[in-house]
Design a protein around this motif. Structure first.
Motif, mmCIF file in Angstrom:
data_model
loop_
_atom_site.group_PDB
_atom_site.id
_atom_site.type_symbol
_atom_site.label_atom_id
_atom_site.label_comp_id
_atom_site.label_asym_id
_atom_site.label_seq_id
_atom_site.Cartn_x
_atom_site.Cartn_y
_atom_site.Cartn_z
ATOM 1 N N ILE A 1 0.842 -1.202 0.000
ATOM 2 C CA ILE A 1 0.000 0.000 0.000
ATOM 3 C C ILE A 1 0.874 1.247 0.000
ATOM 4 O O ILE A 1 0.592 2.218 -0.710
ATOM 5 N N TRP A 2 1.960 1.229 0.758
ATOM 6 C CA TRP A 2 2.843 2.391 0.846
ATOM 7 C C TRP A 2 3.520 2.661 -0.494
ATOM 8 O O TRP A 2 3.621 3.816 -0.930
ATOM 9 N N GLU A 3 3.976 1.608 -1.172
ATOM 10 C CA GLU A 3 4.603 1.771 -2.492
ATOM 11 C C GLU A 3 3.612 2.325 -3.502
ATOM 12 O O GLU A 3 3.955 3.201 -4.309
ATOM 13 N N ILE A 4 2.386 1.839 -3.446
ATOM 14 C CA ILE A 4 1.349 2.309 -4.377
ATOM 15 C C ILE A 4 1.017 3.776 -4.113
ATOM 16 O O ILE A 4 0.913 4.582 -5.043
ATOM 17 N N ALA A 5 0.873 4.138 -2.838
ATOM 18 C CA ALA A 5 0.566 5.538 -2.493
ATOM 19 C C ALA A 5 1.661 6.470 -2.998
ATOM 20 O O ALA A 5 1.381 7.574 -3.498
ATOM 21 N N ALA A 6 2.927 6.030 -2.904
ATOM 22 C CA ALA A 6 4.053 6.867 -3.345
ATOM 23 C C ALA A 6 4.055 7.059 -4.858
ATOM 24 O O ALA A 6 4.626 8.036 -5.364
ATOM 25 N N MET A 7 3.417 6.167 -5.594
ATOM 26 C CA MET A 7 3.390 6.247 -7.052
ATOM 27 C C MET A 7 2.179 7.026 -7.584
ATOM 28 O O MET A 7 2.131 7.371 -8.759
ATOM 29 N N MET A 8 1.213 7.291 -6.710
ATOM 30 C CA MET A 8 0.000 7.993 -7.129
ATOM 31 C C MET A 8 0.236 9.506 -7.182
ATOM 32 O O MET A 8 1.213 10.018 -6.641
ATOM 33 N N THR A 9 -0.687 10.210 -7.827
ATOM 34 C CA THR A 9 -0.599 11.665 -7.952
ATOM 35 C C THR A 9 -1.392 12.327 -6.835
ATOM 36 O O THR A 9 -2.578 12.044 -6.648
ATOM 37 N N TRP B 1 5.175 13.296 -3.573
ATOM 38 C CA TRP B 1 5.240 12.425 -2.396
ATOM 39 C C TRP B 1 6.350 12.854 -1.435
ATOM 40 O O TRP B 1 6.147 12.904 -0.223
ATOM 41 N N ASP B 2 7.517 13.189 -1.960
ATOM 42 C CA ASP B 2 8.646 13.585 -1.113
ATOM 43 C C ASP B 2 8.384 14.886 -0.368
ATOM 44 O O ASP B 2 9.046 15.178 0.636
ATOM 45 N N ASP B 3 7.428 15.681 -0.862
ATOM 46 C CA ASP B 3 7.110 16.954 -0.219
ATOM 47 C C ASP B 3 5.993 16.821 0.823
ATOM 48 O O ASP B 3 5.680 17.798 1.519
#
Length: 316
Positions: free
Chosen positions: A259-267, A272-274
């Motif tokens: 879930i965390w990897e998917i969330a980081a790839m979403m818009t 995400w880094d911000d």
């Protein structure tokens, strides 16, 4: 009456007062903070009304910027507090949960989502004081106790399980369900639940509101706007596009993702880094809700026997 939410980018909650022979009935009450209480009291004074005259408070949902001051209004006025029975049950749960239990719950949820190395103390917002327990509960279609008015409760789950919109003639108090510019947060907690589908519920609730027609919307944030039905369909389309994008992302990944990897790839509205750790946690909740809807529709699957939980496209 705009009631401030200190330190929150939303700025304020719009609290509405409906006149009745027994005294005004509030739609929501605002955040539990001295500045908010002062704004609410001043708003009443500008209308020539005292908070002590309030007859009742209808809470659209249990979140603190809506339910926070309901208890204080009740203490001053003796007013009743009403909310949907599903959110009333959550309030009961919250009031019985100790701070350390809440922290442990959040830590385990983040771990199962794949958020390795994340400092839970900064990923979890300071826990607000739980709202007051309501005196009354409402269900879909109930007529609220506002003498001389036909205020009807419409159950619109999604943002919370017991979210309510309230119809009064050609107007609809929409709470957070339908807002004029932004869309409400729809998450699933814990992230890996399989017994609920909050986004699916939200999409059905938007259709339910659209069927009400072009009513004037009185939301809890931003501004009053016309044709709530058209806006509800616009929000539904937005989420359908996100669901399609997410399904495509999983297909192209070629491997199961947390879930965390998917969330980081979403818009999101920022990279995400911000996003702060807390906002990443909220984003993960929203990603999880979209994944759950795709799973419920049979478009993706959950990988069995792995920890943390992972999702993949059906043909992977």
């Amino acid at each position: 009456m705009p009631v401030p939410i200190p330190g929150n980018p939303l700025g304020y909650t719009l609290v509405y007062a409906i006149e009745s022979p027994r005294g005004p009935v509030l739609i929501d009450a605002g955040w539990n903070h001295p500045d908010a209480w002062e704004a609410l009291s001043d708003g009443f004074a500008a209308l020539g009304i005292d908070v002590a005259d309030v007859y009742g408070v209808v809470v659209t949902h249990f979140h603190p910027d809506h339910a926070g001051l309901a208890g204080q209004v009740r203490e001053v006025s003796g007013a009743w507090i009403a909310m949907h029975e599903a959110d009333a049950a959550i309030v009961t749960l919250m009031r019985g949960l100790a701070d350390d239990e809440h922290r442990d719950f959040q830590a385990e949820m983040l771990r199962r989502a794949g958020a390795e190395g994340l400092d839970v103390s900064v990923a979890v917002a300071e826990r607000p004081v739980p709202p007051a327990q309501p005196d009354r509960t409402l269900r879909d279609g109930d007529i609220v106790d506002v003498p001389g008015r036909g205020l009807r409760a419409i159950h619109t789950p999604g943002h919370t399980p017991g979210h309510l919109c309230l119809r009064l003639e050609d107007r609809l108090f929409t709470g957070d369900h339908v807002l004029p510019d932004i869309t409400p947060h729809v998450g699933i907690y814990p992230y890996d639940r399989t017994d609920v589908d909050p986004l699916g519920d939200f999409l059905k609730s938007l259709e339910k509101v659209a069927e009400q027609g072009p009513l004037t919307a009185l939301p809890a944030h931003e501004w009053i706007f016309p044709d709530v039905g058209a806006r509800a369909l616009q929000i539904r389309h937005h989420h359908e596009e996100r669901l399609h994008t997410l399904a495509t992302l999983l297909t192209s990944s070629g491997e199961p993702l947390t879930i965390w990897e998917i969330a980081a790839m979403m818009t999101w509205n920022r990279a995400w880094d911000d996003l702060s750790p807390m906002l990443r946690g909220l984003a993960a909740g929203e990603a999880a809700a979209h994944l759950r809807t795709l799973e419920a529709r049979g478009e993706i699957r959950r990988v069995s026997g792995v920890d943390p939980v992972r999702f993949q496209a059906l043909d992977s």
